[in-house]
Design an enzyme around this catalytic site. Structure first.
Site, mmCIF file in Angstrom:
data_model
loop_
_atom_site.group_PDB
_atom_site.id
_atom_site.type_symbol
_atom_site.label_atom_id
_atom_site.label_comp_id
_atom_site.label_asym_id
_atom_site.label_seq_id
_atom_site.Cartn_x
_atom_site.Cartn_y
_atom_site.Cartn_z
ATOM 1 N N GLY A 108 0.335 -1.103 -0.258
ATOM 2 C CA GLY A 108 0.491 0.601 -0.167
ATOM 3 C C GLY A 108 1.262 1.044 0.175
ATOM 4 O O GLY A 108 0.411 2.192 0.026
ATOM 5 N N GLY A 110 2.922 2.481 -2.469
ATOM 6 C CA GLY A 110 2.918 2.778 -3.849
ATOM 7 C C GLY A 110 3.851 2.386 -5.754
ATOM 8 O O GLY A 110 4.720 2.900 -6.140
ATOM 9 N N LYS A 111 4.187 1.176 -4.491
ATOM 10 C CA LYS A 111 5.298 0.133 -5.293
ATOM 11 C C LYS A 111 4.732 0.352 -6.653
ATOM 12 O O LYS A 111 5.438 0.620 -8.040
ATOM 13 C CB LYS A 111 5.422 -1.066 -4.623
ATOM 14 C CG LYS A 111 6.306 -0.780 -3.606
ATOM 15 C CD LYS A 111 7.240 -2.176 -3.300
ATOM 16 C CE LYS A 111 5.233 -3.584 -2.178
ATOM 17 N NZ LYS A 111 4.454 -2.806 -1.937
ATOM 18 N N SER A 112 3.468 -0.714 -7.041
ATOM 19 C CA SER A 112 3.112 -0.852 -7.846
ATOM 20 C C SER A 112 2.149 0.649 -8.315
ATOM 21 O O SER A 112 2.408 0.692 -10.206
ATOM 22 C CB SER A 112 1.737 -1.702 -8.293
ATOM 23 O OG SER A 112 1.368 -2.632 -7.614
ATOM 24 N N TYR A 113 1.657 1.556 -8.114
ATOM 25 C CA TYR A 113 1.526 3.104 -8.760
ATOM 26 C C TYR A 113 2.932 3.405 -9.988
ATOM 27 O O TYR A 113 2.432 4.241 -10.947
ATOM 28 C CB TYR A 113 1.484 3.910 -7.712
ATOM 29 C CG TYR A 113 0.474 4.966 -8.462
ATOM 30 C CD1 TYR A 113 -0.818 5.558 -8.789
ATOM 31 C CD2 TYR A 113 1.405 6.234 -8.575
ATOM 32 C CE1 TYR A 113 -1.056 6.638 -8.556
ATOM 33 C CE2 TYR A 113 1.324 7.989 -9.426
ATOM 34 C CZ TYR A 113 -0.123 7.952 -9.356
ATOM 35 O OH TYR A 113 -0.877 8.580 -9.836
ATOM 36 N N ASP A 260 8.905 -5.474 -9.037
ATOM 37 C CA ASP A 260 7.708 -4.784 -8.414
ATOM 38 C C ASP A 260 7.838 -6.059 -7.072
ATOM 39 O O ASP A 260 7.288 -7.527 -7.235
ATOM 40 C CB ASP A 260 6.504 -4.867 -8.582
ATOM 41 C CG ASP A 260 5.135 -3.815 -8.211
ATOM 42 O OD1 ASP A 260 5.166 -3.898 -6.885
ATOM 43 O OD2 ASP A 260 4.432 -4.042 -8.691
ATOM 44 N N GLY A 263 5.428 -6.709 -1.046
ATOM 45 C CA GLY A 263 5.278 -5.888 0.642
ATOM 46 C C GLY A 263 6.357 -6.018 1.851
ATOM 47 O O GLY A 263 6.269 -7.701 2.242
HETATM 48 P P1 ADP Z 1 1.980 -1.133 -3.374
HETATM 49 O O1 ADP Z 1 2.351 -1.593 -4.889
HETATM 50 O O2 ADP Z 1 2.766 -0.907 -2.113
HETATM 51 O O3 ADP Z 1 0.765 -2.560 -2.353
HETATM 52 P P2 ADP Z 1 0.241 0.540 -4.663
HETATM 53 O O4 ADP Z 1 1.155 1.265 -5.426
HETATM 54 O O5 ADP Z 1 -1.136 0.029 -5.099
HETATM 55 O O6 ADP Z 1 1.177 0.448 -3.964
HETATM 56 O O7 ADP Z 1 -0.726 1.839 -3.591
HETATM 57 C C1 ADP Z 1 -1.632 2.144 -3.356
HETATM 58 C C2 ADP Z 1 -2.649 3.256 -3.268
HETATM 59 O O8 ADP Z 1 -1.713 4.633 -3.327
HETATM 60 C C3 ADP Z 1 -4.007 3.211 -4.660
HETATM 61 O O9 ADP Z 1 -4.076 3.240 -4.666
HETATM 62 C C4 ADP Z 1 -2.309 4.433 -5.220
HETATM 63 O O10 ADP Z 1 -3.402 4.646 -6.294
HETATM 64 C C5 ADP Z 1 -1.904 5.469 -4.652
HETATM 65 N N1 ADP Z 1 -0.871 5.867 -4.663
HETATM 66 C C6 ADP Z 1 -0.010 5.818 -5.190
HETATM 67 N N2 ADP Z 1 1.247 6.088 -4.894
HETATM 68 C C7 ADP Z 1 0.854 6.783 -5.346
HETATM 69 C C8 ADP Z 1 1.244 8.332 -5.835
HETATM 70 N N3 ADP Z 1 2.365 8.581 -5.976
HETATM 71 N N4 ADP Z 1 0.142 9.251 -6.137
HETATM 72 C C9 ADP Z 1 -0.688 9.133 -6.257
HETATM 73 N N5 ADP Z 1 -1.418 8.173 -5.523
HETATM 74 C C10 ADP Z 1 -0.866 7.064 -4.790
HETATM 75 MG MG MG Z 2 1.677 -3.220 -5.548
#
Ligand code: ADP
Ligand code: MG
Length: 370
Positions: A108, A110-113, A260, A263
């Site tokens: 959560g 922001g890795k995948s983002y 990617d 967690g």
């Molecule tokens: P992870 O892959 O680390 O579990 P996600 O990439 O899925 O986490 O991000 C979790 C949430 O935060 C998502 O809803 C995503 O849209 C939001 N988010 C993450 N990074 C950003 C960013 N740089 N700007 C805007 N929203 C973000």
């Molecule tokens: Mg992810």
């Protein structure tokens, strides 16, 4: 000699849950310095510096189509992150270097983002693919016909889950208990029988990655119902064939590894029990080993004579080149802004800090065409 691993940190916005409970912001960024504050006031502030620091916490407007656009103050959007990190990866790929880019952080954060993105906020992987094909099309227009230049791109996509490798482009690999990781005397560790799909344009590669994404194992946890507990590696193989001055055909190759990671949180903080806990601890085995390798590599830089335990997990076998070998490597550490995640965020910052001192030795991969 060698190149240091480039390390970036990126801070995401508060999510809905955090906003509702009035979460406190524990991160500050000033130029390349990131400061974390203990919400309980028990520990002093801690400061870290990185090659790149991205404030993506606020300072944006959501366009009608959903794209998060900087309002001009401070928000680092996907385009900015690609310009700094993805572009360099592509330039290196064109030169014939292997490149690796991996994202680390708790679920959560922001890795995948950053890596994949959520439409229309495309992340580094799709933009890199798009730009690679754009570059090839431009090159084809300007190439000297006598060179007989040819460009080949192929893609593979795998998942490491509970120390088994699944080919995300071949679902029949799922039931046999996964694919084997073997070692090649020159190229190092590789996955046996992994499907490598040739692609000839952006929509081909996009379709392959979408297929792989659909095939991913989705296991819900308390932290984030849609987040995978697996490590995903997308590898783009890029080959450039051309005749040199002497008229001999040479091939330059580059592998771009885009990773990617699962967690980084400890299993106990997700409330996992039973099967889920076992899974968590297996995942931690790979990540723990990644941490051990990074620690050993950092210690080596300080002159200590110790060996790096790459062999101890599947992840570190496959990332061996990315960490200590023939690769130009970039790491993005994804940070949560919220007080509740203070411990995990601090441990991510420490991990990223150690990664800074690692050096790799990339070489141009070029040999006569066979
Ligand atoms: P992870 O892959 O680390 O579990 P996600 O990439 O899925 O986490 O991000 C979790 C949430 O935060 C998502 O809803 C995503 O849209 C939001 N988010 C993450 N990074 C950003 C960013 N740089 N700007 C805007 N929203 C973000
Ligand atoms: Mg992810």
């Amino acid at each position: 000699m060698g190149d240091n691993v480039q390390v970036a940190v990126r801070l995401r916005p508060f999510n809905e849950r955090e906003r509702v409970r009035n979460a406190k912001l524990v991160i500050k960024m000033e130029n390349n310095t990131t400061t974390i504050t203990d919400p309980d006031g028990k520990y002093p502030e801690k400061k870290f510096t990185f090659d790149f620091s991205y404030w993506s916490h606020d300072g944006y407007n959501e366009r009608e189509d959903g794209y998060l656009e900087p309002d001009g103050s401070k928000y680092a959007d996907q385009a900015k992150v690609f310009d700094d990190l993805g572009k360099g990866v592509l330039e290196n790929a064109w030169k014939g270097f292997n490149c690796s880019l991996f994202a680390y952080g708790q679920t959560g954060s922001g890795k995948s983002y950053s890596m994949v993105g959520y439409n229309p906020n495309k992340g580094i992987i799709p933009i890199t693919c798009e730009e690679l094909f754009k570059g090839i099309e431009e090159k084809k227009l300007t190439d000297d016909a006598e060179k007989e230049a040819e460009y080949q791109v192929s893609v593979s996509m795998l998942e490491i889950y509970n120390e088994t490798v699944k080919d995300l482009l071949n679902v029949s690999s799922f039931k046999k208990g996964g694919l084997r990781v073997r070692q090649h005397p020159q190229k190092g560790f590789y996955v046996e029988q992994l499907q490598v799909a040739p692609v000839s344009n952006y929509s081909d590669i996009e379709a392959r990655i979408a297929e792989g994404t659909r095939n991913r194992t989705l296991a819900a946890t308390n932290m984030n119902a849609t987040s995978s507990r697996a490590h995903t590696i997308v590898a783009i193989n890029f080959a450039q064939k051309a005749k040199n001055e002497a008229g001999k055909s040479m091939t330059k190759t580059s592998i771009i590894n885009l990773v990617d990671l699962a967690g980084s949180e400890r299993a106990d903080s997700t409330g996992a029990t039973g099967e889920r806990l076992k899974e968590g601890s297996m995942i931690n085995k790979s990540l723990l080993c990644l941490g051990n390798c990074i620690k050993a590599l950092a210690d080596q830089q300080e002159g200590k004579h110790i060996s790096v335990p790459y062999r101890d997990s599947i992840l570190t076998r496959l990332l061996k080149n990315a960490l200590g070998g023939n690769s130009k490597t970039v790491m993005i550490a994804a940070l949560s802004p919220a007080d509740i995640n203070y411990d995990e965020t601090l441990s991510t910052l420490r991990f990223a800090d150690r990664a800074k001192s690692i050096k790799t030795k990339a070489v141009v991969n070029e040999s006569p065409t066979d």
